[in-house]
Design a protein around this motif. Sequence first.
Motif: not given
Length: 318
Positions: A195-197, A235-236, A260-261, A271-272
């Motif tokens: 995502i852009p953020r 990733l958040g 996908g993850q 980190a995941v």
Amino acid sequence: MAEQLLQKRDVKALKGRSKVSRIPIKIIPSTPKRKPSWIRAKVHSNPEVVRLKSLLRENNLHTVCEEAACPNLGECFTHGTATFLIMGNICTRRCPFCDIAHGRPNTLDENEPNHLAKTIAIMQLKHVVVTSVDRDDLRDGGSAHFTQCIAEIRKQSPDTTIEVLVPDFRGRMDIALENIAKSPPDIFNHNLESIPRLYKAIRPGSNYQWSLDLIKKFQNMHPTIPTKSGLMLGLGETLEEIQQVMQDLRDHGCQMLTLGQYLQPSRHHLAVERFVTPAEFDQLAVVAKQMGFEHVASGPMVRSSYHADLQAQGEHVS
């Protein structure tokens, strides 16, 4: 150990901590999280995997399957498929989610298009994916080399469909698309990744709108050739933010999507934040189809090139 071996091969190549030391947002080393039950990569060490690796080394070729430590390597190699990595295995970017080395790349191998096409012909592949590292050191971003590879594959394997997974060619869009137009692929793929953020943290050196514009401009130039993109989750980002990116892709003419993850390659990578559930991937697939994506592959183990041959044929992948 992997970093030491790589540096013995080319002292300019950096991995792990050395690779991400100069990106804008610093990475705090962390032990990769324990994977949930729904994320399990099959381990394959059968003769076919060994044979394909030997064939690749004989022709001085790389696969993103190996260089990026893809969890599906065993499955794909066992089925005789691979995503080929051209223009070397050293990238000019320092993306902290990626396990490919950073540094000053070697000069282009003028024999690579022939070696690549010859290997594909020997493997008798029906559908191939050709991708590359970022080559910001080249005036055209390596687009002419992509074109040469496509043309040579068509010459030696005329019935093979070709998918390219290209970098963003940032600052070189016009010349890159002009080059690729000389020998266009059957599918044009460029991953937005996130995502852009989160772009500053995840894709330093890249630009969200630039990537969208690259997809749109190619689609405008080649309206009959499908365009494709992929995102990694965990990733958040929120699901709402992912859906907005999906809508942005549709608004820019993207027709195929992979979700996908993200999996942390080492303690020195991002980190995941969380493991997205299979139910959530299924939900996003439904939304994507409602948005008008023609083909969607959505699931924890899905990667941009995972079962690309099936997706190219319009089959559901999850």
